[in-house]
Design an enzyme around this catalytic site. Sequence first.
Site, PDB file in Angstrom:
ATOM      1  CE1 TYR A 111      34.921  -3.923  16.581  1.00 29.63           C
ATOM      2  CE2 TYR A 111      34.479  -1.615  17.060  1.00 29.63           C
ATOM      3  CZ  TYR A 111      34.029  -2.919  16.878  1.00 29.63           C
ATOM      4  OH  TYR A 111      32.702  -3.199  16.993  1.00 29.63           O
ATOM      5  CG  ASP A 144      -2.040  -1.018   1.076  1.00 29.55           C
ATOM      6  OD1 ASP A 144      -2.743  -1.285   2.057  1.00 29.55           O
ATOM      7  OD2 ASP A 144      -2.186  -1.568  -0.045  1.00 29.55           O
ATOM      8  CE1 TYR A 145       5.880   5.190   2.770  1.00 38.37           C
ATOM      9  CE2 TYR A 145       7.228   3.959   1.214  1.00 38.37           C
ATOM     10  CZ  TYR A 145       7.048   5.056   2.033  1.00 38.37           C
ATOM     11  OH  TYR A 145       8.023   6.009   2.102  1.00 38.37           O
ATOM     12  CD  GLU A 196      40.787  -2.884  19.872  1.00 38.08           C
ATOM     13  OE1 GLU A 196      39.589  -2.789  19.549  1.00 38.08           O
ATOM     14  OE2 GLU A 196      41.633  -3.473  19.180  1.00 38.08           O
ATOM     15  CE  LYS A 221      31.484  -4.693  24.505  1.00 36.77           C
ATOM     16  NZ  LYS A 221      30.201  -4.078  24.217  1.00 36.77           N
ATOM     17  CB  CYS A 226       1.145 -27.274  42.762  1.00 36.95           C
ATOM     18  SG  CYS A 226       2.773 -27.784  43.315  1.00 36.95           S
ATOM     19  CE  LYS A 254      39.187  -6.268  19.722  1.00 34.36           C
ATOM     20  NZ  LYS A 254      38.929  -5.407  18.565  1.00 34.36           N
ATOM     21  CG  ASP A 299      26.850   1.645  24.335  1.00 32.45           C
ATOM     22  OD1 ASP A 299      26.468   0.655  23.677  1.00 32.45           O
ATOM     23  OD2 ASP A 299      26.226   2.098  25.309  1.00 32.45           O
ATOM     24  CB  CYS A 321       7.801 -26.801  43.157  1.00 34.90           C
ATOM     25  SG  CYS A 321       6.330 -27.781  42.880  1.00 34.90           S
ATOM     26  CB  CYS A 361       3.839 -28.032  39.883  1.00 37.54           C
ATOM     27  SG  CYS A 361       4.024 -26.262  40.108  1.00 37.54           S
ATOM     28  CE  LYS A 371      29.653  -5.286  28.131  1.00 35.53           C
ATOM     29  NZ  LYS A 371      28.302  -5.629  28.496  1.00 35.53           N
ATOM     30  CB  CYS A 403       5.058 -25.143  45.069  1.00 37.06           C
ATOM     31  SG  CYS A 403       4.690 -24.478  43.440  1.00 37.06           S
TER      32      CYS A 403
HETATM   33  S1  IVH Z   1      35.863  -6.828  18.776  1.00 34.25           S
HETATM   34  C1  IVH Z   1      34.860 -11.294  17.555  1.00 34.25           C
HETATM   35  N1  IVH Z   1      36.362  -4.407  19.590  1.00 34.25           N
HETATM   36  O1  IVH Z   1      31.098  -5.019  21.228  1.00 34.25           O
HETATM   37  C2  IVH Z   1      34.521 -10.068  18.319  1.00 34.25           C
HETATM   38  N2  IVH Z   1      34.083  -5.103  19.597  1.00 34.25           N
HETATM   39  O2  IVH Z   1      30.005  -7.168  22.832  1.00 34.25           O
HETATM   40  C3  IVH Z   1      34.735  -8.819  17.545  1.00 34.25           C
HETATM   41  N3  IVH Z   1      32.512  -3.376  20.286  1.00 34.25           N
HETATM   42  O3  IVH Z   1      29.547  -6.746  18.616  1.00 34.25           O
HETATM   43  C4  IVH Z   1      34.388  -7.607  18.307  1.00 34.25           C
HETATM   44  N4  IVH Z   1      33.995  -1.801  20.638  1.00 34.25           N
HETATM   45  O4  IVH Z   1      29.732  -4.180  18.419  1.00 34.25           O
HETATM   46  C5  IVH Z   1      35.413  -5.321  19.385  1.00 34.25           C
HETATM   47  N5  IVH Z   1      36.992  -2.272  20.232  1.00 34.25           N
HETATM   48  C6  IVH Z   1      36.040  -3.181  20.027  1.00 34.25           C
HETATM   49  C7  IVH Z   1      34.666  -2.900  20.242  1.00 34.25           C
HETATM   50  C8  IVH Z   1      33.723  -3.899  20.017  1.00 34.25           C
HETATM   51  C9  IVH Z   1      32.703  -2.098  20.655  1.00 34.25           C
HETATM   52  C10 IVH Z   1      31.197  -4.046  20.232  1.00 34.25           C
HETATM   53  C11 IVH Z   1      30.899  -4.769  18.934  1.00 34.25           C
HETATM   54  C12 IVH Z   1      30.607  -6.190  19.337  1.00 34.25           C
HETATM   55  C13 IVH Z   1      30.245  -6.024  20.774  1.00 34.25           C
HETATM   56  C14 IVH Z   1      30.469  -7.310  21.545  1.00 34.25           C
END
Ligand code: IVH
Length: 715
Positions: free
Chosen positions: A241, A50-51, A129, A131, A437, A305, A133, A452, A458, A329, A434
């Site tokens: 990366y 439709d779109y 490295e 991480k 039950c 890594k 977001d 349980c 149950c 994390k 429980c």
């Molecule tokens: S290495 C085989 N390096 O984190 C794994 N991931 O939780 C390859 N991410 O899906 C990932 N910064 O979206 C890697 N310096 C970094 C990262 C990174 C962010 C994210 C990436 C991955 C997720 C895993």
Amino acid sequence: MVERKQKAPTEISALTKPKAKIELMRLSLEIERHNAHYYQEDAPKISDADYDALRRRVEAIEAKFPDLVTGDSPTQKVGAAPSRAFAKVQHAVPMLSLGNAFSDEEVTEFVVRIQRFLKLDEIPAIVAEPKIDGLSLSLRYENGELIRAATRGDGSTGEDVTANVRTIADIPNTLKGKNIPAACELRGEVYMLKSDFLALNKRQVEAGEDPFANPRNSAAGSLRQKDVAITASRPLKFFAYAWGEISELPEDTQHGMLKWLDKAGFTVNPLITLCKSVEEALAFYRKIGEERAGLGYDIDGVVYKVDRLDWQARLGFAGRAPRWAIAHKFAAEQATTILNGIDIQVGRTGALTPVARLQPVTVGGVVVQNATLHNADYIKGIGSGGESLREGRDIRIGDTVIIQRAGDVIPQIVDVILDKRPGNAKPYEFPTTCPACGSHAVRENGEVVTRCTGALICPAQAVERLKHFVSRLAFDIDGLGDKQIQEFYDDGLIMHPVDIFTLQKRDARAAKKLRDREGFGETSVSNLFGAIDIRRKIELNRLIFALGIRHIGEGNAKLLARHYGRFESFRDAMLAAAAGQTAEGNESEAYQDLNNIGGVGEIVADAVVEFFAEKRNVKALDELLAEIEVLPVEQAKRDTPIAGKTVAFTGSLTKFTRDEAKAAAERLGAKVAGSVSKKTDYLVAGDDAGSKLAKARDLGVNVLTEDEWLALIEA
Ligand code: IVH
């Protein structure tokens, strides 16, 4: 989607120019409205067809009256593609995820594991490295030219966002520098600066649109736009990366590759550091943690890594995550609120789980109302190893509590503020029956979980098992969700899995009961029957997972299915293993074989055997099998020299560790056995091999040296 009867549109040939002008204005407003539903709210109100019809009508009217075309017309927006679904892209090498570490100890363990796996004397150099977001992206270059860009999707298949990605300045269309591979998938993270996110949200609100929740969502929403002009107007950025398939590796270390990516024209995060020890890596983590708030972009941890790529290759993957990398994390976000009550949920294995009902509170942008309390000990302030938690502070209804949320993990109560405890708050008494039950609820020796004991009576367990049976990774039946299962169970329509498949042919009363359900007309009933019929054919791994056996998650179900291939082989082997069970253990060949499947340990093997030792389970399974057909699963890889073979290792190995050898053999489709029998195909013998070697010679088993083994698997 709501279907509405519409007045038939005027034939275009009959349109006068003034009418055409009004119609065009109406159409572009309508299209814009649907764009908003689709793109910003992810909630389309009309079908794609439709779109598309609306857009085609605009094109036809504009073709007849070219001077009515304005800059605002939907046909003038750059790149607005006719179809709204993104094409699917298969990644040549899957985009996997990372394991997590939350403490310094877990990081140390990660490095020690690597050292042990590779039998290293020294600490391997580690690249640390930030991480990022954002959302990960895979970019395919052939002869240095960007030819396709894809989102991660489910890891194997992503969405084609090539046109959108070409608008991101950080991503080169042509690779520069030296050593450009003939073909490569280069990977990294798309993100948005916090300042750009705030400015974008301001514009969204001014334009009457909903704001985005955080920079990550706004980056994802901006990239996944069918109208490339919208992506182009959004300030997206990219850090490179990683890589997937690559025809030739330009460098032999992670940090070398990052330098190469930089020279090739990408932006590489400037904070990345090569660390020579765990202490250096942890110091990096702490420094970045302190600087985090001041960085222009969101990060949620540090990724470590292994630097040497040959070591990365030897370490390989375990499940869906590499052994050579881990995400450390940052501590989760916390907030304070009041514990209004504790409910007990009964799971499909009978586990009683206490759930905290909280005064709603926002933690890191998400409203939290429930949190897990794990088990009775956790509430009392006792850890799983008997140690004291929260310095022994227990949790009581009415308490002011500190809750914590980390990523997508279920929120937890981490502490109690004793000063704010109401005078009449009493220690929580964990139920001994429980709530579903009334059966006794007991804690078995050494277990923290209260269960349980009413397994077969149950209703909560039965309903949870049924919910599991139809869940996404199991039978995945459309229109049969948690809510319907509960209702059908309460109505007596579905009490056991097989009832799902006999629903249609059961007596007319059941069918009438179905049709009479509120909001469940003739169409819903026939849709449901259709969805059930589709699932009368099911892959073996899904069936095994659906049975809801303890410890059998999706991964273990796959391992079992790939080992046995066909349902009949699986059933026969499990019955044989169950028959071999004695008080002293299980010596049966079937049990040993099960135990020897790479990745399946004793706990898993025992759980499956226990399931098959219960006659009522076998009967229920056989009844189910009368209604469905189980599709075989391809048995572990057939195209390698050792696929399907049974291998054992003995003696001291010098070229690789036992773990490494086992992982490599399993990757190539072989079974690794702990002992030698006439079923063993190869015994790999290192120095000082003892009785296994003698036995292999006796039985005429093929004995290989380490070098011969390497030559065989590299062939
Ligand atoms: S290495 C085989 N390096 O984190 C794994 N991931 O939780 C390859 N991410 O899906 C990932 N910064 O979206 C890697 N310096 C970094 C990262 C990174 C962010 C994210 C990436 C991955 C997720 C895993």
